[in-house]
Design a protein around this motif. Structure first.
Motif, PDB file in Angstrom:
ATOM      1  N   ALA A   2       0.649  -1.099  -0.339  1.00 13.45           N
ATOM      2  CA  ALA A   2      -0.049  -0.085   0.155  1.00 13.45           C
ATOM      3  C   ALA A   2       1.480   0.866   0.125  1.00 13.45           C
ATOM      4  N   GLU A   3       0.527   2.344  -0.178  1.00 14.88           N
ATOM      5  CA  GLU A   3       1.276   3.573  -0.501  1.00 14.88           C
ATOM      6  C   GLU A   3       1.307   4.067   0.867  1.00 14.88           C
ATOM      7  N   GLN A   4       2.145   4.580   1.060  1.00 15.53           N
ATOM      8  CA  GLN A   4       2.208   5.684   2.538  1.00 15.53           C
ATOM      9  C   GLN A   4       2.395   6.801   1.769  1.00 15.53           C
ATOM     10  N   PHE A   5       1.446   8.050   2.382  1.00 16.42           N
ATOM     11  CA  PHE A   5       1.261   8.939   2.477  1.00 16.42           C
ATOM     12  C   PHE A   5       1.640   9.801   3.441  1.00 16.42           C
ATOM     13  N   GLY A   6       2.386  10.736   2.494  1.00 18.13           N
ATOM     14  CA  GLY A   6       3.171  12.181   3.327  1.00 18.13           C
ATOM     15  C   GLY A   6       4.302  11.737   4.058  1.00 18.13           C
ATOM     16  N   VAL A   7       5.301  10.385   3.545  1.00 18.52           N
ATOM     17  CA  VAL A   7       6.287   9.968   4.345  1.00 18.52           C
ATOM     18  C   VAL A   7       7.573  11.025   3.829  1.00 18.52           C
ATOM     19  N   LEU A   8       7.290  12.251   2.604  1.00 24.48           N
ATOM     20  CA  LEU A   8       8.327  12.700   2.927  1.00 24.48           C
ATOM     21  C   LEU A   8       7.924  14.430   3.495  1.00 24.48           C
ATOM     22  N   THR A   9       6.418  14.395   3.143  1.00 31.12           N
ATOM     23  CA  THR A   9       6.381  15.819   3.660  1.00 31.12           C
ATOM     24  C   THR A   9       6.032  15.931   4.916  1.00 31.12           C
ATOM     25  N   TYR A 332      -2.558  17.240   7.524  1.00 33.94           N
ATOM     26  CA  TYR A 332      -4.035  16.641   7.438  1.00 33.94           C
ATOM     27  C   TYR A 332      -5.134  16.758   6.889  1.00 33.94           C
ATOM     28  N   THR A 333      -5.448  18.216   6.242  1.00 39.19           N
ATOM     29  CA  THR A 333      -6.536  18.166   5.371  1.00 39.19           C
ATOM     30  C   THR A 333      -6.596  16.952   3.880  1.00 39.19           C
ATOM     31  N   ALA A 334      -5.686  17.086   3.528  1.00 40.56           N
ATOM     32  CA  ALA A 334      -4.916  15.875   2.209  1.00 40.56           C
ATOM     33  C   ALA A 334      -5.026  14.804   2.889  1.00 40.56           C
ATOM     34  N   LEU A 335      -4.676  14.218   4.248  1.00 37.73           N
ATOM     35  CA  LEU A 335      -5.358  12.609   4.580  1.00 37.73           C
ATOM     36  C   LEU A 335      -6.792  12.845   4.781  1.00 37.73           C
ATOM     37  N   ARG A 336      -7.711  13.584   5.524  1.00 33.46           N
ATOM     38  CA  ARG A 336      -8.510  13.326   5.454  1.00 33.46           C
ATOM     39  C   ARG A 336      -9.047  13.450   4.713  1.00 33.46           C
ATOM     40  N   GLU A 337      -8.393  13.703   3.205  1.00 34.34           N
ATOM     41  CA  GLU A 337      -9.266  13.534   2.374  1.00 34.34           C
ATOM     42  C   GLU A 337      -8.731  12.490   1.033  1.00 34.34           C
ATOM     43  N   GLY A 338      -8.184  11.378   1.526  1.00 38.87           N
ATOM     44  CA  GLY A 338      -7.191  10.758   0.969  1.00 38.87           C
ATOM     45  C   GLY A 338      -6.599  11.701   0.008  1.00 38.87           C
ATOM     46  N   ARG A 339      -5.749  12.068  -0.065  1.00 33.27           N
ATOM     47  CA  ARG A 339      -4.903  12.352  -1.236  1.00 33.27           C
ATOM     48  C   ARG A 339      -3.366  12.134   0.003  1.00 33.27           C
ATOM     49  N   ASN A 340      -2.491  12.141  -1.001  1.00 32.82           N
ATOM     50  CA  ASN A 340      -1.301  11.981  -0.791  1.00 32.82           C
ATOM     51  C   ASN A 340      -0.342  13.684  -0.855  1.00 32.82           C
ATOM     52  N   PRO A 341       0.140  13.580   0.180  1.00 30.68           N
ATOM     53  CA  PRO A 341       0.200  15.265   0.396  1.00 30.68           C
ATOM     54  C   PRO A 341       1.817  14.659  -0.338  1.00 30.68           C
ATOM     55  N   ASP A 342       2.320  13.773  -0.061  1.00 29.29           N
ATOM     56  CA  ASP A 342       3.646  14.009  -1.252  1.00 29.29           C
ATOM     57  C   ASP A 342       3.484  14.119  -2.446  1.00 29.29           C
ATOM     58  N   SER A 343       2.411  13.413  -2.949  1.00 30.40           N
ATOM     59  CA  SER A 343       2.496  13.748  -4.586  1.00 30.40           C
ATOM     60  C   SER A 343       1.403  14.350  -4.522  1.00 30.40           C
ATOM     61  N   PRO A 344       0.887  16.158  -5.046  1.00 29.65           N
ATOM     62  CA  PRO A 344      -0.081  16.875  -5.343  1.00 29.65           C
ATOM     63  C   PRO A 344      -0.378  16.636  -6.451  1.00 29.65           C
ATOM     64  N   ARG A 345      -2.046  16.708  -7.045  1.00 31.64           N
ATOM     65  CA  ARG A 345      -2.226  16.263  -8.275  1.00 31.64           C
ATOM     66  C   ARG A 345      -1.979  17.446  -9.336  1.00 31.64           C
ATOM     67  N   ASN A 346      -1.384  17.174 -10.114  1.00 32.67           N
ATOM     68  CA  ASN A 346      -1.124  18.113 -11.398  1.00 32.67           C
ATOM     69  C   ASN A 346       0.304  18.934 -11.669  1.00 32.67           C
ATOM     70  N   LEU A 347       1.169  18.031 -10.456  1.00 35.13           N
ATOM     71  CA  LEU A 347       2.098  19.218 -10.131  1.00 35.13           C
ATOM     72  C   LEU A 347       3.519  18.109 -10.189  1.00 35.13           C
ATOM     73  N   THR A 348       4.516  19.117 -10.394  1.00 30.56           N
ATOM     74  CA  THR A 348       6.191  18.822  -9.828  1.00 30.56           C
ATOM     75  C   THR A 348       6.364  19.518  -9.499  1.00 30.56           C
TER      76      THR A 348
END
Length: 353
Positions: A2-9, A332-348
Protein backbone atom coordinates in the motif's frame (compact mmCIF):
# COMPACT_ATOMS: atom_id res chain seq x y z
CA UNK A 1 2.40 -2.81 -0.92
CA UNK A 2 0.00 0.00 0.00
CA UNK A 3 1.11 3.52 -0.77
CA UNK A 4 2.30 5.41 2.29
CA UNK A 5 1.02 8.97 2.46
CA UNK A 6 3.11 11.90 3.62
CA UNK A 7 6.40 10.09 4.20
CA UNK A 8 8.26 13.01 2.66
CA UNK A 9 6.11 16.00 3.57
CA UNK A 10 5.57 15.23 7.25
CA UNK A 11 9.26 15.12 8.30
CA UNK A 12 10.05 18.12 6.10
CA UNK A 13 7.49 20.26 7.92
CA UNK A 14 8.91 18.94 11.18
CA UNK A 15 12.48 19.77 10.17
CA UNK A 16 12.13 23.50 9.75
CA UNK A 17 13.62 24.42 13.12
CA UNK A 18 16.89 22.79 12.08
CA UNK A 19 16.60 24.47 8.67
CA UNK A 20 16.37 27.92 10.30
CA UNK A 21 19.47 27.26 12.39
CA UNK A 22 21.42 26.04 9.37
CA UNK A 23 20.39 29.13 7.37
CA UNK A 24 21.62 31.36 10.22
CA UNK A 25 24.99 29.62 10.31
CA UNK A 26 25.31 29.75 6.53
CA UNK A 27 24.62 33.48 6.46
CA UNK A 28 27.61 34.03 8.72
CA UNK A 29 29.71 32.60 5.90
CA UNK A 30 28.03 34.80 3.29
CA UNK A 31 28.50 38.25 4.78
CA UNK A 32 30.00 39.42 1.48
CA UNK A 33 26.63 38.78 -0.20
CA UNK A 34 24.92 40.99 2.38
CA UNK A 35 27.51 43.75 1.90
CA UNK A 36 27.40 43.62 -1.90
CA UNK A 37 23.62 43.59 -2.26
CA UNK A 38 21.30 44.39 0.66
CA UNK A 39 23.73 46.79 2.36
CA UNK A 40 24.71 48.64 -0.80
CA UNK A 41 23.44 52.19 -1.32
CA UNK A 42 23.77 51.77 -5.08
CA UNK A 43 20.20 50.59 -5.64
CA UNK A 44 17.06 52.71 -5.95
CA UNK A 45 14.83 49.67 -5.61
CA UNK A 46 15.13 46.03 -4.63
CA UNK A 47 12.77 43.76 -6.58
CA UNK A 48 12.07 40.30 -5.20
CA UNK A 49 10.75 37.73 -7.68
CA UNK A 50 9.59 34.13 -7.54
CA UNK A 51 6.88 31.82 -8.82
CA UNK A 52 4.17 30.15 -6.76
CA UNK A 53 5.33 29.78 -3.16
CA UNK A 54 8.49 31.72 -3.96
CA UNK A 55 6.39 34.69 -5.11
CA UNK A 56 4.49 34.68 -1.82
CA UNK A 57 7.86 34.58 -0.09
CA UNK A 58 8.85 37.59 -2.19
CA UNK A 59 5.82 39.51 -0.89
CA UNK A 60 6.89 38.89 2.71
CA UNK A 61 10.51 39.70 1.91
CA UNK A 62 9.68 43.01 0.22
CA UNK A 63 7.45 44.06 3.10
CA UNK A 64 10.15 43.25 5.64
CA UNK A 65 12.86 44.94 3.58
CA UNK A 66 10.93 48.21 3.40
CA UNK A 67 10.25 48.19 7.13
CA UNK A 68 13.67 47.13 8.37
CA UNK A 69 15.96 49.00 5.96
CA UNK A 70 13.83 52.03 5.07
CA UNK A 71 14.61 51.42 1.39
CA UNK A 72 12.27 50.89 -1.55
CA UNK A 73 11.34 47.31 -2.42
CA UNK A 74 8.67 45.47 -4.37
CA UNK A 75 7.66 41.92 -5.26
CA UNK A 76 6.53 40.45 -8.58
CA UNK A 77 5.96 37.04 -10.10
CA UNK A 78 9.03 36.08 -12.12
CA UNK A 79 7.03 36.08 -15.34
CA UNK A 80 6.12 39.75 -14.89
CA UNK A 81 9.80 40.70 -15.10
CA UNK A 82 10.45 38.40 -18.05
CA UNK A 83 7.36 39.35 -20.06
CA UNK A 84 6.17 42.73 -18.69
CA UNK A 85 9.30 44.31 -17.24
CA UNK A 86 8.51 47.90 -18.27
CA UNK A 87 5.06 47.70 -16.65
CA UNK A 88 6.45 46.17 -13.46
CA UNK A 89 9.49 48.37 -12.81
CA UNK A 90 9.96 52.01 -13.80
CA UNK A 91 12.85 52.79 -16.11
CA UNK A 92 15.93 54.83 -15.22
CA UNK A 93 16.43 53.20 -11.85
CA UNK A 94 19.27 51.23 -10.35
CA UNK A 95 17.52 47.94 -9.57
CA UNK A 96 18.62 44.91 -7.58
CA UNK A 97 16.69 41.89 -8.84
CA UNK A 98 16.56 39.09 -6.25
CA UNK A 99 15.46 35.71 -7.60
CA UNK A 100 13.88 33.24 -5.17
CA UNK A 101 13.74 29.55 -6.08
CA UNK A 102 13.95 26.45 -3.90
CA UNK A 103 15.35 24.34 -6.73
CA UNK A 104 17.15 27.10 -8.59
CA UNK A 105 15.77 25.48 -11.74
CA UNK A 106 12.41 27.22 -12.22
CA UNK A 107 12.30 28.34 -15.84
CA UNK A 108 10.52 31.60 -15.10
CA UNK A 109 12.95 32.92 -12.50
CA UNK A 110 15.94 31.95 -14.66
CA UNK A 111 14.40 33.64 -17.71
CA UNK A 112 13.65 36.75 -15.66
CA UNK A 113 17.20 37.00 -14.31
CA UNK A 114 18.69 36.31 -17.76
CA UNK A 115 16.43 38.90 -19.38
CA UNK A 116 18.08 41.81 -17.57
CA UNK A 117 21.68 40.69 -17.90
CA UNK A 118 23.64 43.37 -19.67
CA UNK A 119 20.91 45.98 -19.25
CA UNK A 120 22.00 49.27 -17.74
CA UNK A 121 20.78 49.74 -14.19
CA UNK A 122 20.12 46.09 -13.38
CA UNK A 123 22.04 43.86 -10.93
CA UNK A 124 21.02 40.27 -10.19
CA UNK A 125 21.37 37.90 -7.24
CA UNK A 126 19.21 35.27 -5.54
CA UNK A 127 18.49 32.72 -2.84
CA UNK A 128 18.03 28.97 -3.29
CA UNK A 129 18.35 25.65 -1.49
CA UNK A 130 20.52 24.01 -4.15
CA UNK A 131 24.11 25.17 -4.48
CA UNK A 132 24.71 23.44 -7.82
CA UNK A 133 21.52 24.71 -9.48
CA UNK A 134 21.37 26.71 -12.69
CA UNK A 135 20.36 29.87 -10.84
CA UNK A 136 23.18 29.53 -8.31
CA UNK A 137 25.66 29.15 -11.16
CA UNK A 138 24.27 32.16 -13.02
CA UNK A 139 23.95 34.68 -10.18
CA UNK A 140 25.42 35.03 -6.66
CA UNK A 141 23.03 33.25 -4.30
CA UNK A 142 22.39 32.84 -0.63
CA UNK A 143 22.03 29.17 0.22
CA UNK A 144 19.58 27.63 2.69
CA UNK A 145 21.44 24.32 3.15
CA UNK A 146 18.69 22.36 4.91
CA UNK A 147 15.85 23.96 2.98
CA UNK A 148 16.10 21.43 0.15
CA UNK A 149 13.19 19.01 0.01
CA UNK A 150 12.15 15.81 -1.73
CA UNK A 151 8.45 16.55 -1.50
CA UNK A 152 6.74 18.56 -4.21
CA UNK A 153 5.25 21.14 -1.85
CA UNK A 154 7.47 23.77 -0.27
CA UNK A 155 7.39 23.83 3.55
CA UNK A 156 10.70 24.14 5.40
CA UNK A 157 12.22 25.74 2.30
CA UNK A 158 9.71 28.58 2.54
CA UNK A 159 10.33 29.13 6.25
CA UNK A 160 14.12 28.89 6.05
CA UNK A 161 14.52 31.16 3.01
CA UNK A 162 12.14 33.72 4.55
CA UNK A 163 14.16 33.63 7.76
CA UNK A 164 17.51 33.82 5.95
CA UNK A 165 16.48 36.82 3.86
CA UNK A 166 15.22 38.58 6.98
CA UNK A 167 18.51 37.89 8.77
CA UNK A 168 20.37 39.34 5.77
CA UNK A 169 18.18 42.44 5.95
CA UNK A 170 18.85 42.85 9.67
CA UNK A 171 22.58 42.58 9.05
CA UNK A 172 22.39 45.07 6.19
CA UNK A 173 20.51 47.54 8.39
CA UNK A 174 23.01 47.04 11.22
CA UNK A 175 20.09 46.27 13.50
CA UNK A 176 21.15 44.26 16.51
CA UNK A 177 17.55 44.50 17.73
CA UNK A 178 16.23 42.60 14.71
CA UNK A 179 19.08 40.09 14.85
CA UNK A 180 18.22 39.47 18.49
CA UNK A 181 14.59 38.94 17.51
CA UNK A 182 15.58 36.34 14.94
CA UNK A 183 17.73 34.51 17.47
CA UNK A 184 14.64 34.22 19.66
CA UNK A 185 12.66 32.96 16.67
CA UNK A 186 15.17 30.11 16.34
CA UNK A 187 14.71 29.27 20.02
CA UNK A 188 10.92 29.28 19.76
CA UNK A 189 10.75 27.37 16.49
CA UNK A 190 11.06 23.79 17.77
CA UNK A 191 8.21 24.08 20.26
CA UNK A 192 6.05 25.94 17.72
CA UNK A 193 6.51 23.13 15.18
CA UNK A 194 5.53 20.51 17.75
CA UNK A 195 2.49 22.49 18.93
CA UNK A 196 1.47 23.17 15.34
CA UNK A 197 1.40 19.47 14.55
CA UNK A 198 -0.84 18.62 17.49
CA UNK A 199 -3.16 21.63 16.99
CA UNK A 200 -3.66 21.02 13.26
CA UNK A 201 -4.41 17.32 13.76
CA UNK A 202 -6.96 18.09 16.49
CA UNK A 203 -8.57 20.77 14.31
CA UNK A 204 -9.00 18.64 11.19
CA UNK A 205 -9.82 15.36 12.97
CA UNK A 206 -12.25 17.09 15.30
CA UNK A 207 -14.11 19.13 12.70
CA UNK A 208 -14.98 17.05 9.64
CA UNK A 209 -17.67 19.61 8.77
CA UNK A 210 -15.07 22.15 7.62
CA UNK A 211 -15.26 22.38 3.83
CA UNK A 212 -14.19 25.97 3.06
CA UNK A 213 -10.87 27.38 4.20
CA UNK A 214 -10.00 31.08 4.12
CA UNK A 215 -6.69 32.65 5.13
CA UNK A 216 -6.30 36.33 5.98
CA UNK A 217 -3.23 38.49 6.60
CA UNK A 218 -1.92 42.05 6.27
CA UNK A 219 1.49 43.66 5.97
CA UNK A 220 4.23 41.02 5.99
CA UNK A 221 1.52 38.45 6.72
CA UNK A 222 -0.33 38.98 3.44
CA UNK A 223 2.20 36.78 1.65
CA UNK A 224 1.84 34.21 4.44
CA UNK A 225 -1.93 34.08 3.95
CA UNK A 226 -1.51 33.40 0.23
CA UNK A 227 1.10 30.73 0.97
CA UNK A 228 -1.09 29.02 3.59
CA UNK A 229 -3.91 28.90 1.05
CA UNK A 230 -1.60 27.43 -1.58
CA UNK A 231 -0.32 24.73 0.81
CA UNK A 232 -3.86 23.55 1.48
CA UNK A 233 -4.82 23.73 -2.18
CA UNK A 234 -1.74 21.82 -3.36
CA UNK A 235 -1.95 19.03 -0.81
CA UNK A 236 -5.68 18.48 -0.43
CA UNK A 237 -7.47 20.12 -3.42
CA UNK A 238 -10.18 21.52 -1.12
CA UNK A 239 -11.94 24.91 -1.55
CA UNK A 240 -9.66 27.64 -0.22
CA UNK A 241 -8.97 31.34 -0.78
CA UNK A 242 -6.76 34.04 0.71
CA UNK A 243 -7.23 37.79 1.13
CA UNK A 244 -5.95 40.87 2.86
CA UNK A 245 -7.67 40.91 6.24
CA UNK A 246 -9.56 44.19 5.93
CA UNK A 247 -10.23 43.67 2.21
CA UNK A 248 -12.06 40.44 2.96
CA UNK A 249 -14.93 42.48 4.40
CA UNK A 250 -15.54 44.20 1.04
CA UNK A 251 -17.49 41.51 -0.78
CA UNK A 252 -15.63 38.22 -0.30
CA UNK A 253 -17.08 37.69 3.18
CA UNK A 254 -20.35 36.70 1.46
CA UNK A 255 -18.99 33.14 1.14
CA UNK A 256 -18.75 32.66 4.92
CA UNK A 257 -21.24 30.23 6.45
CA UNK A 258 -21.15 27.29 8.88
CA UNK A 259 -18.49 24.86 7.70
CA UNK A 260 -16.10 27.69 6.80
CA UNK A 261 -12.76 27.98 8.57
CA UNK A 262 -11.35 31.50 8.68
CA UNK A 263 -7.69 31.53 9.74
CA UNK A 264 -6.28 34.96 10.47
CA UNK A 265 -2.60 35.76 10.92
CA UNK A 266 -2.96 38.31 13.71
CA UNK A 267 -0.42 41.14 13.73
CA UNK A 268 0.36 43.32 16.71
CA UNK A 269 0.45 46.38 14.44
CA UNK A 270 -3.23 46.14 13.54
CA UNK A 271 -4.44 43.70 16.20
CA UNK A 272 -7.53 45.65 17.29
CA UNK A 273 -8.76 46.10 13.72
CA UNK A 274 -8.08 42.52 12.70
CA UNK A 275 -9.82 41.15 15.80
CA UNK A 276 -12.98 42.95 14.71
CA UNK A 277 -12.85 41.19 11.34
CA UNK A 278 -12.46 37.81 13.03
CA UNK A 279 -15.34 38.53 15.41
CA UNK A 280 -17.55 39.46 12.46
CA UNK A 281 -16.73 36.18 10.71
CA UNK A 282 -17.55 34.29 13.90
CA UNK A 283 -20.98 35.93 13.91
CA UNK A 284 -21.56 34.62 10.37
CA UNK A 285 -20.89 31.06 11.56
CA UNK A 286 -17.23 30.66 10.68
CA UNK A 287 -14.87 28.43 12.66
CA UNK A 288 -12.28 31.08 13.56
CA UNK A 289 -8.58 30.25 13.95
CA UNK A 290 -6.19 32.95 15.14
CA UNK A 291 -2.44 32.60 14.69
CA UNK A 292 -0.98 35.11 17.12
CA UNK A 293 1.95 35.79 19.38
CA UNK A 294 -0.16 35.60 22.52
CA UNK A 295 -3.74 34.84 23.47
CA UNK A 296 -5.68 37.44 25.45
CA UNK A 297 -9.14 38.49 26.48
CA UNK A 298 -9.61 39.89 22.99
CA UNK A 299 -9.11 36.43 21.41
CA UNK A 300 -11.38 34.46 23.77
CA UNK A 301 -14.18 34.27 21.18
CA UNK A 302 -12.08 32.29 18.69
CA UNK A 303 -12.47 28.53 18.21
CA UNK A 304 -8.70 28.03 18.14
CA UNK A 305 -5.99 30.42 19.27
CA UNK A 306 -2.54 29.23 18.22
CA UNK A 307 0.02 31.24 20.19
CA UNK A 308 3.58 31.20 18.85
CA UNK A 309 5.11 33.21 21.69
CA UNK A 310 7.35 36.19 21.19
CA UNK A 311 4.81 38.96 21.71
CA UNK A 312 7.66 41.43 22.12
CA UNK A 313 8.98 40.55 18.68
CA UNK A 314 8.11 42.52 15.57
CA UNK A 315 5.43 41.13 13.28
CA UNK A 316 8.00 40.60 10.55
CA UNK A 317 10.38 38.59 12.73
CA UNK A 318 7.61 36.17 13.70
CA UNK A 319 6.82 35.29 10.07
CA UNK A 320 8.49 31.87 10.09
CA UNK A 321 6.79 30.96 13.38
CA UNK A 322 3.37 31.41 11.79
CA UNK A 323 3.85 28.70 9.17
CA UNK A 324 3.99 25.29 10.92
CA UNK A 325 0.31 25.26 11.95
CA UNK A 326 -1.00 26.06 8.47
CA UNK A 327 1.41 23.67 6.77
CA UNK A 328 0.18 20.89 9.05
CA UNK A 329 -3.43 21.91 8.34
CA UNK A 330 -2.70 21.26 4.66
CA UNK A 331 -1.10 17.93 5.52
CA UNK A 332 -3.90 16.63 7.74
CA UNK A 333 -6.62 17.86 5.39
CA UNK A 334 -4.96 15.92 2.58
CA UNK A 335 -5.05 12.77 4.68
CA UNK A 336 -8.70 13.42 5.51
CA UNK A 337 -9.47 13.70 1.80
CA UNK A 338 -7.57 10.52 0.99
CA UNK A 339 -4.85 12.37 -0.91
CA UNK A 340 -1.10 11.87 -0.65
CA UNK A 341 0.51 15.24 0.22
CA UNK A 342 3.78 13.95 -1.26
CA UNK A 343 2.20 13.68 -4.72
CA UNK A 344 -0.16 16.60 -5.39
CA UNK A 345 -2.39 16.30 -8.44
CA UNK A 346 -0.97 17.82 -11.64
CA UNK A 347 2.14 19.17 -9.90
CA UNK A 348 5.89 18.65 -10.17
CA UNK A 349 8.64 19.90 -7.88
CA UNK A 350 10.15 22.11 -10.59
CA UNK A 351 8.03 24.04 -13.10
CA UNK A 352 9.60 24.43 -16.54
CA UNK A 353 8.35 26.11 -19.69
Amino acid sequence: MAEQFGVLTYPEIGGQSEALAAAWEQLERQQDWVDNYFKSDKFDEVVFIGSGTSYYLALTAASTFRKWTGKSASAHPSSEIYLFREQAVAAKKEVLLVGISRSGESSEVILALDSVKGLAGWTTCGITCHEESTMAKNVPCLLSPLGNEKSTVMTKSFSSMTFMLQAAMAKAAGSEAHLSELREVMELSKSVVEKGDAAAKALIDGHPELNKFIYLGMGAYNGLAHEACLKLKEMSCVWTESFGTMEFRHGPKSVVEPGTMVCLFLSETARAYEIKVAQEMKEYGAHVVLVTAEAGEDTAFADLVFATGGRQLSDEARAALNMPLVQYIGYYTALREGRNPDSPRNLTQVVKI
